[in-house]
Write a protein that holds these residues in place. Structure first.
Motif, PDB file in Angstrom:
ATOM      1  N   GLY A  43      63.862 -50.332 -17.760  1.00 53.13           N
ATOM      2  CA  GLY A  43      64.274 -49.843 -16.445  1.00 53.13           C
ATOM      3  C   GLY A  43      63.161 -48.951 -15.938  1.00 53.13           C
ATOM      4  N   ALA A  44      63.512 -47.735 -15.497  1.00 58.64           N
ATOM      5  CA  ALA A  44      62.479 -46.769 -15.129  1.00 58.64           C
ATOM      6  C   ALA A  44      61.688 -46.377 -16.380  1.00 58.64           C
ATOM      7  N   LEU A  45      62.373 -46.312 -17.512  1.00 58.40           N
ATOM      8  CA  LEU A  45      61.695 -46.099 -18.806  1.00 58.40           C
ATOM      9  C   LEU A  45      61.497 -47.461 -19.462  1.00 58.40           C
ATOM     10  N   ASP A  46      60.383 -47.623 -20.167  1.00 58.02           N
ATOM     11  CA  ASP A  46      60.160 -48.918 -20.844  1.00 58.02           C
ATOM     12  C   ASP A  46      60.964 -48.978 -22.147  1.00 58.02           C
ATOM     13  N   THR A  47      61.084 -50.188 -22.680  1.00 58.54           N
ATOM     14  CA  THR A  47      61.908 -50.415 -23.867  1.00 58.54           C
ATOM     15  C   THR A  47      61.401 -49.611 -25.064  1.00 58.54           C
ATOM     16  N   LYS A  48      60.090 -49.516 -25.209  1.00 57.51           N
ATOM     17  CA  LYS A  48      59.538 -48.778 -26.343  1.00 57.51           C
ATOM     18  C   LYS A  48      60.002 -47.321 -26.330  1.00 57.51           C
ATOM     19  N   THR A  49      59.915 -46.678 -25.172  1.00 56.88           N
ATOM     20  CA  THR A  49      60.369 -45.289 -25.062  1.00 56.88           C
ATOM     21  C   THR A  49      61.856 -45.179 -25.380  1.00 56.88           C
ATOM     22  N   LYS A  50      62.642 -46.119 -24.865  1.00 53.64           N
ATOM     23  CA  LYS A  50      64.090 -46.077 -25.107  1.00 53.64           C
ATOM     24  C   LYS A  50      64.421 -46.271 -26.582  1.00 53.64           C
ATOM     25  N   GLU A  51      63.658 -47.123 -27.266  1.00 56.38           N
ATOM     26  CA  GLU A  51      63.897 -47.312 -28.699  1.00 56.38           C
ATOM     27  C   GLU A  51      63.524 -46.056 -29.479  1.00 56.38           C
ATOM     28  N   LEU A  52      62.479 -45.351 -29.045  1.00 51.72           N
ATOM     29  CA  LEU A  52      62.143 -44.077 -29.689  1.00 51.72           C
ATOM     30  C   LEU A  52      63.260 -43.055 -29.457  1.00 51.72           C
ATOM     31  N   LEU A  53      63.846 -43.072 -28.248  1.00 55.22           N
ATOM     32  CA  LEU A  53      64.992 -42.187 -27.982  1.00 55.22           C
ATOM     33  C   LEU A  53      66.152 -42.535 -28.911  1.00 55.22           C
ATOM     34  N   GLY A  54      66.402 -43.847 -29.092  1.00 52.06           N
ATOM     35  CA  GLY A  54      67.482 -44.277 -29.990  1.00 52.06           C
ATOM     36  C   GLY A  54      67.203 -43.892 -31.437  1.00 52.06           C
ATOM     37  N   LEU A  55      65.940 -43.991 -31.832  1.00 56.81           N
ATOM     38  CA  LEU A  55      65.559 -43.620 -33.203  1.00 56.81           C
ATOM     39  C   LEU A  55      65.796 -42.133 -33.459  1.00 56.81           C
ATOM     40  N   VAL A  56      65.358 -41.296 -32.532  1.00 56.51           N
ATOM     41  CA  VAL A  56      65.513 -39.846 -32.713  1.00 56.51           C
ATOM     42  C   VAL A  56      66.993 -39.450 -32.660  1.00 56.51           C
ATOM     43  N   ALA A  57      67.751 -40.041 -31.727  1.00 56.73           N
ATOM     44  CA  ALA A  57      69.190 -39.750 -31.655  1.00 56.73           C
ATOM     45  C   ALA A  57      69.878 -40.145 -32.963  1.00 56.73           C
ATOM     46  N   SER A  58      69.531 -41.314 -33.500  1.00 56.67           N
ATOM     47  CA  SER A  58      70.146 -41.785 -34.754  1.00 56.67           C
ATOM     48  C   SER A  58      69.754 -40.904 -35.936  1.00 56.67           C
ATOM     49  N   THR A  59      68.537 -40.372 -35.901  1.00 54.38           N
ATOM     50  CA  THR A  59      68.057 -39.551 -37.016  1.00 54.38           C
ATOM     51  C   THR A  59      68.718 -38.175 -37.006  1.00 54.38           C
ATOM     52  N   VAL A  60      68.807 -37.535 -35.842  1.00 53.94           N
ATOM     53  CA  VAL A  60      69.444 -36.207 -35.826  1.00 53.94           C
ATOM     54  C   VAL A  60      70.953 -36.330 -36.082  1.00 53.94           C
ATOM     55  N   LEU A  61      71.548 -37.492 -35.733  1.00 50.37           N
ATOM     56  CA  LEU A  61      72.975 -37.700 -36.041  1.00 50.37           C
ATOM     57  C   LEU A  61      73.161 -38.301 -37.432  1.00 50.37           C
ATOM     58  N   ARG A  62      72.055 -38.641 -38.091  1.00 43.31           N
ATOM     59  CA  ARG A  62      72.026 -39.020 -39.511  1.00 43.31           C
ATOM     60  C   ARG A  62      72.860 -40.269 -39.842  1.00 43.31           C
ATOM     61  N   CYS A  63      72.534 -41.379 -39.170  1.00 39.50           N
ATOM     62  CA  CYS A  63      73.213 -42.646 -39.429  1.00 39.50           C
ATOM     63  C   CYS A  63      72.188 -43.678 -39.895  1.00 39.50           C
ATOM     64  N   ASN A  64      72.205 -43.995 -41.208  1.00 38.31           N
ATOM     65  CA  ASN A  64      71.182 -44.890 -41.763  1.00 38.31           C
ATOM     66  C   ASN A  64      71.194 -46.285 -41.129  1.00 38.31           C
ATOM     67  N   ASP A  65      72.352 -46.842 -40.864  1.00 37.55           N
ATOM     68  CA  ASP A  65      72.402 -48.177 -40.267  1.00 37.55           C
ATOM     69  C   ASP A  65      71.769 -48.183 -38.876  1.00 37.55           C
ATOM     70  N   CYS A  66      72.065 -47.128 -38.103  1.00 39.90           N
ATOM     71  CA  CYS A  66      71.496 -47.021 -36.752  1.00 39.90           C
ATOM     72  C   CYS A  66      69.976 -46.814 -36.839  1.00 39.90           C
ATOM     73  N   ILE A  67      69.533 -46.009 -37.793  1.00 42.31           N
ATOM     74  CA  ILE A  67      68.098 -45.776 -37.990  1.00 42.31           C
ATOM     75  C   ILE A  67      67.410 -47.098 -38.334  1.00 42.31           C
ATOM     76  N   THR A  68      67.974 -47.837 -39.273  1.00 45.34           N
ATOM     77  CA  THR A  68      67.391 -49.117 -39.673  1.00 45.34           C
ATOM     78  C   THR A  68      67.201 -50.025 -38.461  1.00 45.34           C
ATOM     79  N   TYR A  69      68.250 -50.113 -37.643  1.00 44.69           N
ATOM     80  CA  TYR A  69      68.186 -50.958 -36.452  1.00 44.69           C
ATOM     81  C   TYR A  69      67.042 -50.519 -35.532  1.00 44.69           C
ATOM     82  N   HIS A  70      66.967 -49.241 -35.226  1.00 39.67           N
ATOM     83  CA  HIS A  70      65.975 -48.775 -34.256  1.00 39.67           C
ATOM     84  C   HIS A  70      64.555 -48.810 -34.829  1.00 39.67           C
TER      85      HIS A  70
END
Lengths: 125, 125, 125, 125, 125, 125
Positions: A43-70
């Motif tokens: 969108g206004a942000l590219d997919t790479k940036t959004k995936e990094l956002l998803g990675l950091v969100a998953s890491t601070v919320l500490r979900c291994n399955d979500c981290i693996t995906y991102h």
């Protein structure tokens, strides 16, 4: 290559259970899954940036399955090693040492994805 | 303009208490604060991307003070409204409706920062 | 009657900021808000049960604004005092003493809603 | 039938370690365990509703062992598939996509409990 | 003796992945790891007290790997069984029943460390 | 002296709402409150150590009301400034920068309690 073997198992489990959930007849959950997919599309942000956002969100919320995906999605989007570790460092600073076990997992998956890519193997989800 | 008036109060409180903490004689906390600052400096990822990472991490962990800080930094780094809402949408999808009160706060601070900028007023931290 | 005076302020703030968010042009967030409303509508489970689920989820995740919202909805759905405290007790056991400050808030809002009802005053959201 | 095989293993582990904890001589922990059991007993709210509250609380707090326990209890209390998915949808909306791996687990355990019941097998805890 | 066999596996995994992280070239993460080690060194508070603080923090935040680490360190620092259970009770009261699966893990590791010590076996990290 | 003026208000609010909760007729909640009090009483661990455990647990879980309570109790138990900051440093390392706003609060309450003590004023709860 243990993590990605596990990942293959996880990928099948994830696919199978997602199907079960989507076939359950609960329309709201189905719509949530659709919104979830949309959130990472360009969108206004590219997919790479959004995936990094998803990675950091998953890491601070500490979900291994979500981290693996991102992590896999980050490698697909050509995130470099330096970019990857800088994103993890933001998660580590914000989330503290309690995130370290998840950093290990993230790094393990990242390295194995890179190795697969070098060998010309698929890292499809 | 309530949020930024509060923000001015918060800014002073934050500055005063950070000084008290840094003057306490505990060297480890001092070093942590230095690492915290370093985490958002330009490296392989640019500062704007890192501030978006900080914003999403703060939103899914639901800390209004941290959100306020990163929203101001995002405006300083010229994050557009569309980029801002897409980042918040990732946080909302990952973190759920429990983050909505924090979305309200983020949007309030964002809009008031934009208004200050239009009037040529400072949004320094 | 402080909490409900604050609530009136909160209600206006919530309404105003939700409008700002929904007018932002981000379609995904708009759809999330619609799904959020749908989640508590009568289905196989009645609305009262779903509001109790929302109350307990908000309490263990410790979000005062979300608790305030679900307490008002519980009173509107005629949750009795005994039912209300039993639901809070589940939240307290699952979430621990860290939820106690939020129990105080929940009880304060519950009692003031009941008083308003007795006086024939509105507790609309 | 993997999840319930694991469950059998988990059930034995849970029983064994709970015994070890209760035999440790710490009276306060023993009393906490008693209060935990009491919280789901029939009162103003029926047991089925309380188990749904426990399921949603466990899902938004993302604890697989707690989810497994409450799913089995929900099946014992005759929660229907539609009711089960509506409760999970509340958890998904409140807690976000970070709860999805736990939804998968919940659905897996739910389906295997239902299969066991159809075959006349025990799902005792 | 399953938990400590797993622990041996975990110890090797932890050592290997920590090395990969520290060799990644990201200096900030390296500094964070150094601060993490420093936080538990003897100062105004002794190491035993600090390890109990680490154990309780890990338990209320519900991270099994972190709990395992701090339990071993507690045994090395000669924490008695009564002290150990009193610290876990504080974590249980503050964090609620959602911490119980982690109490089981903590007690399992504690008992196996004690058995290893009695047999004169190493519990080095 | 703002925090302790607020604290006086908070103390009254806490006392009033706790009374309302304990008078509600829900026996389980009453028993939980009793267990909560017991958890910090002298046993194998002394009260000072237990209050430090409560402080760190409250800080990593980021609850200002709980932090305020345990800071006051720490001062009553003669925790020194160096001990106080070392405990906060453990919380900061484990919980990350997201705890910093709560460190500010903890330090503010600690300093004002110390000032009250110097002036011979009460810091009773």
């Amino acid at each position: 290559m243990k993590a990605l073997d596990n990942l293959e198992e996880f990928r099948r489990y994830r696919e199978r259970m997602n199907s079960r959930i989507l076939e359950s007849g609960n329309l709201e959950i189905k719509r949530f899954f659709a919104l979830d997919t949309r959130a990472y599309e360009r969108g206004a942000l590219d997919t790479k940036t959004k995936e990094l956002l998803g990675l950091v969100a998953s890491t601070v919320l500490r979900c291994n399955d979500c981290i693996t995906y991102h992590v896999i999605r980050c490698v697909q989007e050509s995130v470099s090693q330096a970019e990857f570790f800088e994103a993890l460092n933001v998660a580590l600073i914000v989330g503290g040492s309690i995130t370290i076990p998840h950093l290990r997992r993230a790094v393990e998956v990242f390295e194995e994805c890179k190795q697969k890519q070098e060998k010309g193997q698929s890292i499809d989800l």
